[in-house]
Motif scaffolding. Structure first.
Motif, PDB file in Angstrom:
ATOM      1  N   ASP A  70      -0.772 -11.411   1.084  1.00 30.30           N
ATOM      2  CA  ASP A  70      -1.963 -10.615   1.377  1.00 30.30           C
ATOM      3  C   ASP A  70      -1.898  -9.408   0.443  1.00 30.30           C
ATOM      4  O   ASP A  70      -1.053  -8.523   0.622  1.00 30.30           O
ATOM      5  CB  ASP A  70      -1.951 -10.184   2.845  1.00 30.30           C
ATOM      6  N   ARG A  81      -3.666  -6.814   0.046  1.00 27.65           N
ATOM      7  CA  ARG A  81      -3.859  -5.500   0.672  1.00 27.65           C
ATOM      8  C   ARG A  81      -2.550  -5.025   1.303  1.00 27.65           C
ATOM      9  O   ARG A  81      -2.184  -3.856   1.197  1.00 27.65           O
ATOM     10  CB  ARG A  81      -4.969  -5.554   1.711  1.00 27.65           C
ATOM     11  N   LYS A  82      -1.825  -5.917   1.979  1.00 29.37           N
ATOM     12  CA  LYS A  82      -0.537  -5.535   2.564  1.00 29.37           C
ATOM     13  C   LYS A  82       0.443  -5.109   1.482  1.00 29.37           C
ATOM     14  O   LYS A  82       1.207  -4.155   1.660  1.00 29.37           O
ATOM     15  CB  LYS A  82       0.037  -6.688   3.388  1.00 29.37           C
ATOM     16  N   TRP A 121      -0.716  -1.611   0.413  1.00 28.94           N
ATOM     17  CA  TRP A 121      -0.432  -0.576   1.416  1.00 28.94           C
ATOM     18  C   TRP A 121       1.067  -0.266   1.434  1.00 28.94           C
ATOM     19  O   TRP A 121       1.452   0.903   1.549  1.00 28.94           O
ATOM     20  CB  TRP A 121      -0.896  -1.040   2.788  1.00 28.94           C
ATOM     21  N   ARG A 122       1.908  -1.293   1.346  1.00 32.00           N
ATOM     22  CA  ARG A 122       3.361  -1.067   1.286  1.00 32.00           C
ATOM     23  C   ARG A 122       3.707  -0.233   0.055  1.00 32.00           C
ATOM     24  O   ARG A 122       4.496   0.722   0.126  1.00 32.00           O
ATOM     25  CB  ARG A 122       4.098  -2.403   1.269  1.00 32.00           C
TER      26      ARG A 122
END
Length: 184
Positions: A17, A19-20, A23-24
């Motif tokens: 993903d 986006r994940k 964000w991480r």
């Protein structure tokens, strides 16, 4: 001025993903795993708008290019940051061409990433017609002629009253990266 921009990137594998991953990466670049990240669209509320960070005095921007997620972060006092990236080589893009995407005439991939970085820093994104943005090479508003200013440029975005200064940055191999900072 480009020294204010913290840039990070991470590979996005098939099935990840993206986006994940981004964000991480944002949490790592900011240095605070407890920040809250969102990106609501100002028009529809969907999760594709400007990145918002709660819990740290920074502004951030995210982009994806090929198999990469890239993030840019600056201190809030510097202004809003925008980042864009595109693969140097993209067969689909090459077939479609870039003629007319930034107004009359042709454009390069580098032209496009500069314009999109400026529009992201402006915070209106593609609600502003990209062909109306004017990018000029030269020091992007910095006060010295340091090596970091060698890839400097600045943008005039219609309806934005402040300065948008930009830089071409080193990123993942085979990817053009530009970032911009907009001051109100």
């Amino acid at each position: 001025m480009s020294g204010l921009i913290r840039l990070g990137w991470a590979a996005v594998s098939a099935g990840d993903d993206r986006r994940k991953v981004a964000w991480r990466l944002l949490r790592e670049v900011v240095g605070n795993p407890g920040i809250r990240i969102s990106n609501p669209c100002p028009r529809c509320g969907g999760d594709h708008g400007p990145v918002r960070i709660e819990g740290a005095a920074v502004t951030a921007s995210v982009t994806y290019a090929g198999g990469w997620a890239l993030v840019a972060v600056v201190p809030s006092h510097a202004g809003a940051v925008g980042v864009d990236a595109e693969p140097e080589d993209d067969e689909r893009r090459e077939r479609a061409g870039l003629a007319g995407v930034l107004g009359a005439g042709s454009a390069t991939v580098r032209d496009w990433v500069r314009v999109e970085a400026a529009l992201k820093a402006d915070r209106r994104g593609l609600r502003v017609e990209p062909g109306t943005v004017r990018v000029t090479r030269g020091r992007g508003g910095g006060t010295d002629a340091s090596a970091a200013d060698m890839g400097a440029w600045h943008a005039h975005v219609p309806g934005h009253g402040g300065t948008i200064a930009g830089w071409d940055l080193a990123g993942p191999p085979g990817v053009f990266v530009s970032a911009a900072i907009a001051r109100d």
